[in-house]
Design a protein around this motif. Sequence first.
Motif, PDB file in Angstrom:
ATOM      1  N   UNK A 279       0.830  -1.208   0.000  1.00 66.07           N
ATOM      2  CA  UNK A 279       0.000   0.000   0.000  1.00 66.07           C
ATOM      3  C   UNK A 279       0.862   1.255   0.000  1.00 66.07           C
ATOM      4  N   UNK A 280       1.880   1.264   0.860  1.00 64.91           N
ATOM      5  CA  UNK A 280       2.739   2.461   0.937  1.00 64.91           C
ATOM      6  C   UNK A 280       3.429   2.683  -0.411  1.00 64.91           C
ATOM      7  N   UNK A 281       3.954   1.588  -0.995  1.00 70.28           N
ATOM      8  CA  UNK A 281       4.658   1.719  -2.287  1.00 70.28           C
ATOM      9  C   UNK A 281       3.698   2.229  -3.364  1.00 70.28           C
ATOM     10  N   UNK A 282       2.449   1.723  -3.319  1.00 69.77           N
ATOM     11  CA  UNK A 282       1.473   2.135  -4.337  1.00 69.77           C
ATOM     12  C   UNK A 282       1.176   3.634  -4.231  1.00 69.77           C
ATOM     13  N   UNK A 283       1.167   4.162  -2.989  1.00 69.77           N
ATOM     14  CA  UNK A 283       0.932   5.611  -2.843  1.00 69.77           C
ATOM     15  C   UNK A 283       2.064   6.374  -3.535  1.00 69.77           C
ATOM     16  N   UNK A 284       3.272   5.805  -3.462  1.00 67.70           N
ATOM     17  CA  UNK A 284       4.424   6.477  -4.076  1.00 67.70           C
ATOM     18  C   UNK A 284       4.438   6.383  -5.587  1.00 67.70           C
ATOM     19  N   UNK A 285       3.873   5.291  -6.150  1.00 66.48           N
ATOM     20  CA  UNK A 285       4.084   5.071  -7.596  1.00 66.48           C
ATOM     21  C   UNK A 285       2.833   5.216  -8.450  1.00 66.48           C
ATOM     22  N   UNK A 286       1.627   5.274  -7.826  1.00 66.82           N
ATOM     23  CA  UNK A 286       0.391   5.294  -8.629  1.00 66.82           C
ATOM     24  C   UNK A 286       0.338   6.522  -9.539  1.00 66.82           C
TER      25      UNK A 286
ATOM     26  N   UNK B 123       8.531  12.384  14.075  1.00 64.98           N
ATOM     27  CA  UNK B 123       8.478  11.956  12.660  1.00 64.98           C
ATOM     28  C   UNK B 123       7.810  13.038  11.808  1.00 64.98           C
ATOM     29  N   UNK B 124       6.766  13.649  12.382  1.00 62.99           N
ATOM     30  CA  UNK B 124       5.992  14.630  11.620  1.00 62.99           C
ATOM     31  C   UNK B 124       6.818  15.875  11.272  1.00 62.99           C
ATOM     32  N   UNK B 125       7.869  16.138  12.065  1.00 66.45           N
ATOM     33  CA  UNK B 125       8.553  17.423  11.877  1.00 66.45           C
ATOM     34  C   UNK B 125       9.182  17.602  10.498  1.00 66.45           C
ATOM     35  N   UNK B 126       9.445  16.477   9.780  1.00 67.05           N
ATOM     36  CA  UNK B 126       9.972  16.632   8.418  1.00 67.05           C
ATOM     37  C   UNK B 126       8.932  17.274   7.479  1.00 67.05           C
ATOM     38  N   UNK B 127       7.641  17.196   7.871  1.00 66.86           N
ATOM     39  CA  UNK B 127       6.589  17.783   7.028  1.00 66.86           C
ATOM     40  C   UNK B 127       6.157  19.159   7.525  1.00 66.86           C
ATOM     41  N   UNK B 128       6.629  19.519   8.737  1.00 67.92           N
ATOM     42  CA  UNK B 128       6.097  20.712   9.408  1.00 67.92           C
ATOM     43  C   UNK B 128       6.145  21.951   8.518  1.00 67.92           C
ATOM     44  N   UNK B 129       7.329  22.228   7.931  1.00 72.78           N
ATOM     45  CA  UNK B 129       7.475  23.468   7.174  1.00 72.78           C
ATOM     46  C   UNK B 129       6.496  23.513   5.991  1.00 72.78           C
ATOM     47  N   UNK B 130       6.245  22.332   5.369  1.00 68.24           N
ATOM     48  CA  UNK B 130       5.328  22.287   4.218  1.00 68.24           C
ATOM     49  C   UNK B 130       3.890  22.576   4.656  1.00 68.24           C
ATOM     50  N   UNK B 131       3.514  22.046   5.836  1.00 71.33           N
ATOM     51  CA  UNK B 131       2.147  22.300   6.315  1.00 71.33           C
ATOM     52  C   UNK B 131       2.007  23.772   6.705  1.00 71.33           C
TER      53      UNK B 131
ATOM     54  N   UNK C 292       9.556   1.365  11.803  1.00 70.68           N
ATOM     55  CA  UNK C 292      10.331   2.568  11.468  1.00 70.68           C
ATOM     56  C   UNK C 292      10.590   2.673   9.966  1.00 70.68           C
ATOM     57  N   UNK C 293      10.772   1.500   9.274  1.00 77.64           N
ATOM     58  CA  UNK C 293      10.967   1.584   7.814  1.00 77.64           C
ATOM     59  C   UNK C 293       9.716   2.148   7.137  1.00 77.64           C
ATOM     60  N   UNK C 294       8.554   1.653   7.585  1.00 78.30           N
ATOM     61  CA  UNK C 294       7.300   2.170   7.015  1.00 78.30           C
ATOM     62  C   UNK C 294       7.231   3.682   7.181  1.00 78.30           C
ATOM     63  N   UNK C 295       7.528   4.121   8.415  1.00 79.14           N
ATOM     64  CA  UNK C 295       7.434   5.559   8.684  1.00 79.14           C
ATOM     65  C   UNK C 295       8.382   6.345   7.788  1.00 79.14           C
ATOM     66  N   UNK C 296       9.592   5.797   7.625  1.00 78.46           N
ATOM     67  CA  UNK C 296      10.585   6.519   6.828  1.00 78.46           C
ATOM     68  C   UNK C 296      10.111   6.656   5.376  1.00 78.46           C
ATOM     69  N   UNK C 297       9.630   5.520   4.845  1.00 80.48           N
ATOM     70  CA  UNK C 297       9.185   5.546   3.443  1.00 80.48           C
ATOM     71  C   UNK C 297       7.964   6.446   3.278  1.00 80.48           C
ATOM     72  N   UNK C 298       7.001   6.321   4.204  1.00 80.83           N
ATOM     73  CA  UNK C 298       5.775   7.112   4.125  1.00 80.83           C
ATOM     74  C   UNK C 298       6.091   8.603   4.243  1.00 80.83           C
ATOM     75  N   UNK C 299       7.015   8.950   5.160  1.00 84.14           N
ATOM     76  CA  UNK C 299       7.402  10.356   5.321  1.00 84.14           C
ATOM     77  C   UNK C 299       7.917  10.930   4.018  1.00 84.14           C
ATOM     78  N   UNK C 300       8.800  10.172   3.365  1.00 79.66           N
ATOM     79  CA  UNK C 300       9.360  10.632   2.082  1.00 79.66           C
ATOM     80  C   UNK C 300       8.278  10.821   1.034  1.00 79.66           C
ATOM     81  N   UNK C 301       7.327   9.873   1.004  1.00 76.97           N
ATOM     82  CA  UNK C 301       6.268   9.939  -0.026  1.00 76.97           C
ATOM     83  C   UNK C 301       5.345  11.133   0.224  1.00 76.97           C
ATOM     84  N   UNK C 302       4.915  11.320   1.468  1.00 78.00           N
ATOM     85  CA  UNK C 302       4.003  12.441   1.767  1.00 78.00           C
ATOM     86  C   UNK C 302       4.690  13.774   1.507  1.00 78.00           C
ATOM     87  N   UNK C 303       5.983  13.817   1.850  1.00 83.89           N
ATOM     88  CA  UNK C 303       6.737  15.036   1.591  1.00 83.89           C
ATOM     89  C   UNK C 303       6.729  15.325   0.085  1.00 83.89           C
TER      90      UNK C 303
END
Length: 1093
Positions: free
Chosen positions: A749-756, A856-864, A783-794
Amino acid sequence: MAEQQQFYLLLSNLMSPDNTVRKQSEEAYDTIPGQTKITFLLQAIRDVSAAEEVKQMAAVLLRRLLSSSFEEVYPSLTIDMQTAIKTELLTGIQSDGSSNIRKKVCDIAAELARNLIDDDGNNQWPEILKFLFDSVNSQDVGLREAALHIFWNFPGIFGNQQQHYLEVIKRMLVQCMQDQDNPQIRTLAARAAASFILSNEGNTALLKHFSDLLPGILQAVNESCYRGDDSVLKSLVEIADTAPKYLRPNLEATLQLSLKLCADTNLTNMQRQLALEVIVTLSETAAAMLRKHTNIVAQSVPQMLSMMVDLEEDEEWAMADELEDDDFDSNAVAGESALDRIACGLGGKIVLPMIKQHIMQMLQNPDWKYRHAGLMALSAIGEGCHQQMEAILSEIVSFVLLFCQDPHPRVRYAACNAIGQMATDFAPTFQKKFHDKVISALLQTMEDQTNPRVQAHAAAALINFTEDCPKTLLIPYLDSLVQHLHVIMVAKLQELIQKGTKLVLEQVVTSIASVADTAEEKFVPYYDLFMPSLKHIVENAVQKELRLLRGKTIECISLIGLAVGKEKFMPDASAVMQLLLKTQTDFNDLEDDDPQISYMISAWARMCKILGKEFQQYLPVVMGPLMKTASIKPEVALLDTQDMENMSEDDGWEFVNLGDQQSFGIKTAGLEEKATACQMLVCYAKELKEGFVEYTEQVVKLMVPLLKFYFHDGVRVAAAESMPLLLECARVRGPEYLTQMWHFMCDALIKAIGTEPDSDVLSEIMHSFAKCIELMGDGCLNSEHFEELGGILKGKLEEHFKNQEVRQAKRQDEDYDEQVEETLQDEDENDVYILTKVSDILHSIFSSYREKVLPWFEQLLQLIVNLICPHRPWADRQWGLCIFDDIVEHCSPSSFKYAEYFLRPMMQSLCDTSPEVRQAAAYGVGVMAQFGGENYRPAFTEAVPLLVGVIQSADSRAKENVNATENCISAVAKVMKYRPECVNVNEILPHWLSWLPLNEDKEEAVHTFNYLCDLIESNNPIVLGPDNTNLPKIFTIIADGVANESIKGEDGCSKRLANVIRQVQVSGGLWTQCVSALNETQQKAIQDLLNSA
């Protein structure tokens, strides 16, 4: 030598018409090692004594070997062998073989060169570049042709030296395009130039530099067409499709040429259609550019219409019982499709005025073909000219209906076609305005017994009409509709038995289904009229040619069942299931493309909806075929352009051009069935819940890989939807089984969010992922899921900002106009929708993980934070605030460390001009009071006066403002309840009471009612009033809340409210006083509350 002879025999057997011989040879060929293959194939190509077709076959096989297995074969050859191959190919091109073999050897050389350009763009075969330069300047025409052929096949052959050689390339092409003595060189040079342009489509400077080659290409298009060669014209279509901006400096000339060729009846149909395709493609890829040349578009419209008149007289037409597929090469079909596309591409504002007069004249022509074409044209432009046609729909409909009485059956057919199309394009306005005229015209046309083809089409138009018809409009016509349909069904059943004709019956059965589907429970009285005949058809229509009829009848029975409901259908349900299961036991004998399959699969899902849990008993029989269909693997092939020429789209293949002379082919048979089957699995999981648990494992194993099934969007959507539903089904097996299943799907699911690639599918996948996290809760991501998901959402958020910049840039473009703006608005809405899904995912994570997820969320903070800047569009601010609302609600008191970023914007947003932004800000103030903690106290003193101001403004209860206002009222309640020390509660309460109840936002309504109960239960004097004088007012508020369904019988709040009422009930006078102030609806609501709570 003997080995070589054996190999020649093998090659000729590969071309054998006998399947067995060919299969055996293919197997034998596959076992030969790569290096040996290359040696043998090269020898065969060079061997003077070998037969021509053997040499050709060898050349094709060698090219395929290099294109599909280069990495496996070539690098492991010795350097000497590699050099020998290169030398051999260049020698082969220069030898005096047939021109056909030489061409094929050029293809091999181009394929090898393509694979010998390394990652840095260095060409590892410098000799071929020298060979190109020498050959293009050679006196030998054959060598000049060879050089151009190689360059055409692989225009990227210069690799990273291209810029250096740009002038040379240009000179070479110009010189060859001007070769007066050799037309074939001029043609080839023009194709090579086009190929070079296409491979550099993104390089604006290069396109500009090469723009003076276009007149030469256009000249070659013109010349070659009259020599019966449309290859350059095809290249021009490709340029219009991929690099339309290249045509801009000579757009007028390009359009004039296309128009001239399209109008020339001496050319073949194919060539004329290709010439038209240039204009139509530009209307899709460069609409704004083309809108500046409307005079030429206006001249192309009559060309399309005259193509649509190109019909055959066919005596048998009206009686045909099999619908042959449209002949896609025919002018009539090509003209109609061009009209549809150009209307959608350029928009109705431009196209309708151009075409209206022509259509009116055609409809008055004594020749039926013109009237037919006029009506078909009207059907074709409905989608593109939607807004403009809607304005004059009444006159169009009145006019079209006249043609239901036309003397010629094919014109009547076209009139039904136009009605059916408009019923879809203009629904539900069309149904609301014209129901009486249209239904009677179609019913009358359906009585045309002598022309079954017209009857069937009238029935088809009726289906389109009822599908989108509001139920209330259809009910008055039910009797008449049902009578007509029944009479025709009975007559056609007789015909089926006597003559074996079935076309009209197929359509009528679907018309009945469609009427039942819209009428729902109102169809009950007619159930017994149809069900016996329909069951009879399913039992007896078993011949192969009746498969479609049987499938449609199965569909009809299940739709009627769903419409009339379980009670009415139950007596027949098991008999119908037995019939379906009987078909099903023969299911294994059904061919893959049997139309019954998809009807069966959908019918079972409807039966499941009707029978609910009772359907479970049938699962063991149903699931086998369903899984088999859902597991269909489509035939796919990676082909290069040469192979493509031998495969046609007629055999159900569709092709996607991947550029670089390669295409991807897929055989589409079975894809729709696969998608239906996947959607039905979703339906079972949803309807049967834990009753489906036995199958969850096999279904999840099927569905997870389908998230990457890029051949069909519907399959990926079903796969995504199934994930949270399957987790729900699996719950009954306990946490361990559930966790195992989640681990199986989570990564994918996480990979599909990145590649769809498709935004509609992406939003479904993101939505499902968020639901899964809510279901699984804390700890479901590692933690791997979080890392990958963080990158994708960013990435998604960065892309969101980048897309906005790109759209701003397009607004500065020279071709910008209001139609472009419409497209940009659509893109914007798409983008915002993805943003809402990012918000959904963050919501599910915050609500499951709470404060510990903040680092974990702080990598997205500036964008939000960027989203809530005052200059951003309102939707960005709305969703940015929603994300901070979630942080306050679920991650407090820690949330306060971000207050410096969001508190100011949130306060300012309370008075924003956009109601959506006000709502998000008001909700934020409410959760701050409820969950935020001590640190937020100073904010409330500022917020409450602002909230009151919004609530008391003049239009605060207007439709667009009411949700925001109700959130403000609820926020005030939460501040009074949770932070009473920050405001003067006694001063606010009388006002607050006057704002109740909340009618729109049910969730916030519950908060306000609970607070009201707190106040009443604590005998608050301000709320109750002196001597309880406020009680009648409170009764009214409660009654309205119940009537409006803001209070549900099952929640705790309604019990508290019921108790308040019961306490008043015991003091007679007060009770009478309170009840007499209520109207009838309100009194009933109070009674309902007492009964249920």
